[in-house]
Scaffold this active site. Structure first.
Site, PDB file in Angstrom:
ATOM      1  N   LYS A 170       8.959  12.196  15.514  1.00 35.24           N
ATOM      2  CA  LYS A 170      10.014  12.942  16.210  1.00 35.24           C
ATOM      3  C   LYS A 170      11.156  13.340  15.273  1.00 35.24           C
ATOM      4  O   LYS A 170      11.695  14.435  15.365  1.00 35.24           O
ATOM      5  CB  LYS A 170      10.589  12.090  17.360  1.00 35.24           C
ATOM      6  CG  LYS A 170       9.633  11.862  18.501  1.00 35.24           C
ATOM      7  CD  LYS A 170       9.605  13.001  19.485  1.00 35.24           C
ATOM      8  CE  LYS A 170      10.817  12.914  20.402  1.00 35.24           C
ATOM      9  NZ  LYS A 170      10.756  13.930  21.466  1.00 35.24           N
ATOM     10  N   LYS A 175      -2.614  -0.172  16.229  1.00 38.33           N
ATOM     11  CA  LYS A 175      -3.264   0.785  15.318  1.00 38.33           C
ATOM     12  C   LYS A 175      -4.183   1.744  16.073  1.00 38.33           C
ATOM     13  O   LYS A 175      -4.330   2.913  15.679  1.00 38.33           O
ATOM     14  CB  LYS A 175      -4.039   0.042  14.224  1.00 38.33           C
ATOM     15  CG  LYS A 175      -3.170  -0.778  13.275  1.00 38.33           C
ATOM     16  CD  LYS A 175      -2.119   0.050  12.539  1.00 38.33           C
ATOM     17  CE  LYS A 175      -1.495  -0.725  11.390  1.00 38.33           C
ATOM     18  NZ  LYS A 175      -0.409   0.012  10.719  1.00 38.33           N
ATOM     19  N   ASP A 179      15.321   0.911  10.306  1.00 31.41           N
ATOM     20  CA  ASP A 179      14.298   0.202  11.064  1.00 31.41           C
ATOM     21  C   ASP A 179      13.610   1.276  11.908  1.00 31.41           C
ATOM     22  O   ASP A 179      14.284   1.979  12.682  1.00 31.41           O
ATOM     23  CB  ASP A 179      14.977  -0.852  11.954  1.00 31.41           C
ATOM     24  CG  ASP A 179      13.981  -1.720  12.706  1.00 31.41           C
ATOM     25  OD1 ASP A 179      12.887  -1.208  13.068  1.00 31.41           O
ATOM     26  OD2 ASP A 179      14.283  -2.900  12.937  1.00 31.41           O
ATOM     27  N   ILE A 225       0.824  -1.207   0.000  1.00 25.81           N
ATOM     28  CA  ILE A 225       0.000   0.000   0.000  1.00 25.81           C
ATOM     29  C   ILE A 225       0.865   1.265   0.000  1.00 25.81           C
ATOM     30  O   ILE A 225       0.589   2.216  -0.742  1.00 25.81           O
ATOM     31  CB  ILE A 225      -0.945  -0.009   1.229  1.00 25.81           C
ATOM     32  CG1 ILE A 225      -2.029  -1.087   1.043  1.00 25.81           C
ATOM     33  CG2 ILE A 225      -1.598   1.356   1.425  1.00 25.81           C
ATOM     34  CD1 ILE A 225      -2.941  -1.272   2.251  1.00 25.81           C
ATOM     35  N   ILE A 257      -7.489  -4.739   1.295  1.00 32.66           N
ATOM     36  CA  ILE A 257      -7.029  -4.206   0.013  1.00 32.66           C
ATOM     37  C   ILE A 257      -6.399  -5.350  -0.772  1.00 32.66           C
ATOM     38  O   ILE A 257      -5.438  -5.990  -0.295  1.00 32.66           O
ATOM     39  CB  ILE A 257      -5.988  -3.077   0.227  1.00 32.66           C
ATOM     40  CG1 ILE A 257      -6.584  -1.920   1.055  1.00 32.66           C
ATOM     41  CG2 ILE A 257      -5.463  -2.570  -1.125  1.00 32.66           C
ATOM     42  CD1 ILE A 257      -7.731  -1.160   0.417  1.00 32.66           C
ATOM     43  N   SER A 262      -3.298   3.301   9.201  1.00 37.69           N
ATOM     44  CA  SER A 262      -3.827   2.504  10.306  1.00 37.69           C
ATOM     45  C   SER A 262      -4.601   1.314   9.738  1.00 37.69           C
ATOM     46  O   SER A 262      -4.194   0.738   8.719  1.00 37.69           O
ATOM     47  CB  SER A 262      -4.698   3.406  11.186  1.00 37.69           C
ATOM     48  OG  SER A 262      -5.167   2.714  12.312  1.00 37.69           O
TER      49      SER A 262
HETATM   50  C1  HXC Z   1       3.288 -15.862  16.470  1.00 35.03           C
HETATM   51  C2  HXC Z   1       5.166 -14.675  15.799  1.00 35.03           C
HETATM   52  C3  HXC Z   1       4.820 -14.841  14.433  1.00 35.03           C
HETATM   53  C4  HXC Z   1       3.628 -15.605  14.134  1.00 35.03           C
HETATM   54  C5  HXC Z   1       6.665 -13.678  14.538  1.00 35.03           C
HETATM   55  N1  HXC Z   1       6.302 -13.957  15.809  1.00 35.03           N
HETATM   56  N2  HXC Z   1       5.782 -14.205  13.676  1.00 35.03           N
HETATM   57  N3  HXC Z   1       4.408 -15.173  16.811  1.00 35.03           N
HETATM   58  N4  HXC Z   1       2.901 -16.079  15.180  1.00 35.03           N
HETATM   59  N5  HXC Z   1       3.255 -15.837  12.879  1.00 35.03           N
HETATM   60  C6  HXC Z   1       7.038 -13.622  17.018  1.00 35.03           C
HETATM   61  C7  HXC Z   1       8.401 -14.277  17.075  1.00 35.03           C
HETATM   62  O1  HXC Z   1       8.323 -15.622  17.479  1.00 35.03           O
HETATM   63  C8  HXC Z   1       9.096 -13.399  18.112  1.00 35.03           C
HETATM   64  O2  HXC Z   1       8.681 -13.703  19.416  1.00 35.03           O
HETATM   65  C9  HXC Z   1       8.535 -12.017  17.808  1.00 35.03           C
HETATM   66  O3  HXC Z   1       7.320 -12.210  17.078  1.00 35.03           O
HETATM   67  C10 HXC Z   1       9.468 -11.194  16.964  1.00 35.03           C
HETATM   68  O4  HXC Z   1       9.752 -11.922  15.789  1.00 35.03           O
HETATM   69  P1  HXC Z   1      11.028 -11.577  14.880  1.00 35.03           P
HETATM   70  O5  HXC Z   1      10.918 -12.392  13.661  1.00 35.03           O
HETATM   71  O6  HXC Z   1      12.265 -11.681  15.709  1.00 35.03           O
HETATM   72  O7  HXC Z   1      10.798 -10.014  14.656  1.00 35.03           O
HETATM   73  P2  HXC Z   1      11.097  -9.082  13.436  1.00 35.03           P
HETATM   74  O8  HXC Z   1      11.965  -9.755  12.418  1.00 35.03           O
HETATM   75  O9  HXC Z   1      11.593  -7.813  13.978  1.00 35.03           O
HETATM   76  O10 HXC Z   1       9.648  -8.804  12.809  1.00 35.03           O
HETATM   77  C11 HXC Z   1       8.808  -9.852  12.541  1.00 35.03           C
HETATM   78  C12 HXC Z   1       7.448  -9.440  11.972  1.00 35.03           C
HETATM   79  C13 HXC Z   1       7.695  -8.796  10.649  1.00 35.03           C
HETATM   80  C14 HXC Z   1       6.739  -8.438  12.862  1.00 35.03           C
HETATM   81  C15 HXC Z   1       6.648 -10.708  11.890  1.00 35.03           C
HETATM   82  O11 HXC Z   1       8.623  -9.512   9.906  1.00 35.03           O
HETATM   83  C16 HXC Z   1       6.432  -8.655   9.847  1.00 35.03           C
HETATM   84  O12 HXC Z   1       5.329  -8.511  10.314  1.00 35.03           O
HETATM   85  N6  HXC Z   1       6.543  -8.666   8.576  1.00 35.03           N
HETATM   86  C17 HXC Z   1       5.347  -8.574   7.739  1.00 35.03           C
HETATM   87  C18 HXC Z   1       5.074  -7.193   7.321  1.00 35.03           C
HETATM   88  C19 HXC Z   1       3.631  -7.048   6.832  1.00 35.03           C
HETATM   89  O13 HXC Z   1       2.908  -7.973   6.593  1.00 35.03           O
HETATM   90  N7  HXC Z   1       3.225  -5.809   6.698  1.00 35.03           N
HETATM   91  C20 HXC Z   1       1.880  -5.531   6.274  1.00 35.03           C
HETATM   92  C21 HXC Z   1       1.125  -5.122   7.439  1.00 35.03           C
HETATM   93  S1  HXC Z   1      -0.552  -4.894   6.991  1.00 35.03           S
HETATM   94  P3  HXC Z   1       9.560 -14.663  20.403  1.00 35.03           P
HETATM   95  O14 HXC Z   1       8.771 -14.725  21.662  1.00 35.03           O
HETATM   96  O15 HXC Z   1       9.663 -15.997  19.702  1.00 35.03           O
HETATM   97  O16 HXC Z   1      10.898 -13.992  20.576  1.00 35.03           O
HETATM   98  C22 HXC Z   1      -1.337  -4.427   8.379  1.00 35.03           C
HETATM   99  C23 HXC Z   1      -2.773  -4.066   8.231  1.00 35.03           C
HETATM  100  C24 HXC Z   1      -3.602  -5.247   8.082  1.00 35.03           C
HETATM  101  O17 HXC Z   1      -0.794  -4.349   9.401  1.00 35.03           O
HETATM  102  C25 HXC Z   1      -5.048  -4.869   7.751  1.00 35.03           C
HETATM  103  C26 HXC Z   1      -5.676  -5.860   6.797  1.00 35.03           C
HETATM  104  C27 HXC Z   1      -7.174  -5.751   6.683  1.00 35.03           C
END
Ligand code: HXC
Length: 270
Positions: free
Chosen positions: A142, A177, A82, A36, A206, A159
């Site tokens: 910031k 959000k 980041d 997006i 979307i 959001s």
């Molecule tokens: C449970 C999970 C998980 C999953 C990660 N974690 N994926 N827990 N289920 N599927 C946990 C990990 O085990 C870890 O906890 C903690 O989250 C951090 O994970 P890391 O991989 O070390 O973190 P990092 O690499 O910094 O970030 C991971 C991430 C990121 C947050 C998952 O890579 C990510 O989200 N990428 C996708 C981006 C994305 O999709 N963006 C679009 C957003 S759309 P522990 O306890 O094991 O240490 C949106 C709006 C949606 O937000 C609206 C739609 C209608």
């Protein structure tokens, strides 16, 4: 290496706005490498702005910046950061100022998302999404606010609608959000006297995005049951972005613009 054929995110120009309304403007967009926020950046560039896209993956940012520059005839550069790291964000802002001298528009769009029930979510998993979405937005504000004040510019925060009702497996994103919505409103009130506006765009589902793919198993995929008969498109969010950054929205601040085709209002009958 195979030659890359570029397909623009916004397949056709559907704009109802004049092409040059953002001539001379500079956009700083977190999360602009894909999805997006890439489409929002492309739309702003198609109306004359240059842009800096910020994210964690430099390879993807560099490729996207090249593609957006080629598609729009404007300049887009990548800045690796980041949003959880204020120092990296400050370096991205410094790079923007060195290259373009100012910042007019900011899109706070970097976000994390995955499906997990509360019972299966670790403290670190919850914290990670809060830190990317909420703290990342705060850090971006910031780092950019001195420049946005100077240009009397405008923020758009990306959001969601997930937190308007209880969305299962999304407690982390919903919490993050809701906080982003609050941040934007306070920013609008505090910075209004400096000529700065702040609004939120809350996209519903979307099509063709990573967020949609991840949530598809909790969403009803039957689009004929949706009020407008379809899910949203990136260009729907992109057009709302152009409007909110434009002079046409000069008295609109502190608002949430929901781009969901009335899905949140719809009552589901079995
Ligand atoms: C449970 C999970 C998980 C999953 C990660 N974690 N994926 N827990 N289920 N599927 C946990 C990990 O085990 C870890 O906890 C903690 O989250 C951090 O994970 P890391 O991989 O070390 O973190 P990092 O690499 O910094 O970030 C991971 C991430 C990121 C947050 C998952 O890579 C990510 O989200 N990428 C996708 C981006 C994305 O999709 N963006 C679009 C957003 S759309 P522990 O306890 O094991 O240490 C949106 C709006 C949606 O937000 C609206 C739609 C209608």
């Amino acid at each position: 290496m195979a030659s890359h054929t570029y397909v623009a995110t916004l397949k056709d120009s559907t704009t109802v706005f004049k092409n040059d309304i953002f001539q001379g403007k500079i956009l700083f967009c977190t999360g602009g490498g894909s999805g997006i926020c890439r489409g929002m950046t492309e739309a702003v560039m198609r109306h004359g702005a240059d842009a800096v896209i910020v994210g964690r993956k430099l390879d993807r940012l560099t490729q996207t910046a090249k593609e957006l520059s080629a598609a729009t005839g404007r300049t887009c550069i990548p800045a690796q950061a980041d949003v959880r790291q204020p120092k990296m964000l400050q370096e991205a802002v410094n790079k923007t100022i060195e290259r373009f001298g100012k910042i007019d528009f900011v899109i706070c769009g970097a976000a994390g998302n995955f499906l997990a029930p509360i019972s299966g979510l670790s403290e670190n998993a919850f914290k990670t999404v809060m830190e990317i979405d909420t703290l990342g937005t705060f850090n971006t504000i910031k780092a950019t606010i001195p420049h946005v004040r100077q240009s009397k510019g405008s923020y758009i925060h990306v959001s969601a609608t997930l937190h308007y009702k209880a969305t299962p497996y999304q407690v982390h994103v919903s919490s993050a959000k809701a906080a982003v919505d609050a941040l934007s409103a306070v920013l609008a009130v505090e910075e209004g006297p400096h000529g700065v506006r702040s609004n939120v765009i809350a996209p519903g589902p979307i099509g063709g995005t990573e967020g949609m793919q991840r949530l598809s198993n909790i969403a009803d995929g039957n689009s004929s049951r949706l009020p407008l008969g379809r899910v949203g498109d990136i260009k729907d969010v992109a057009n709302a972005t152009v409007f909110l950054f434009s002079e046409a929205a000069s008295y609109i601040t502190g608002q949430v613009v929901v781009v969901d085709g009335a899905m949140e209002h719809m009552r589901h009958f079995q």
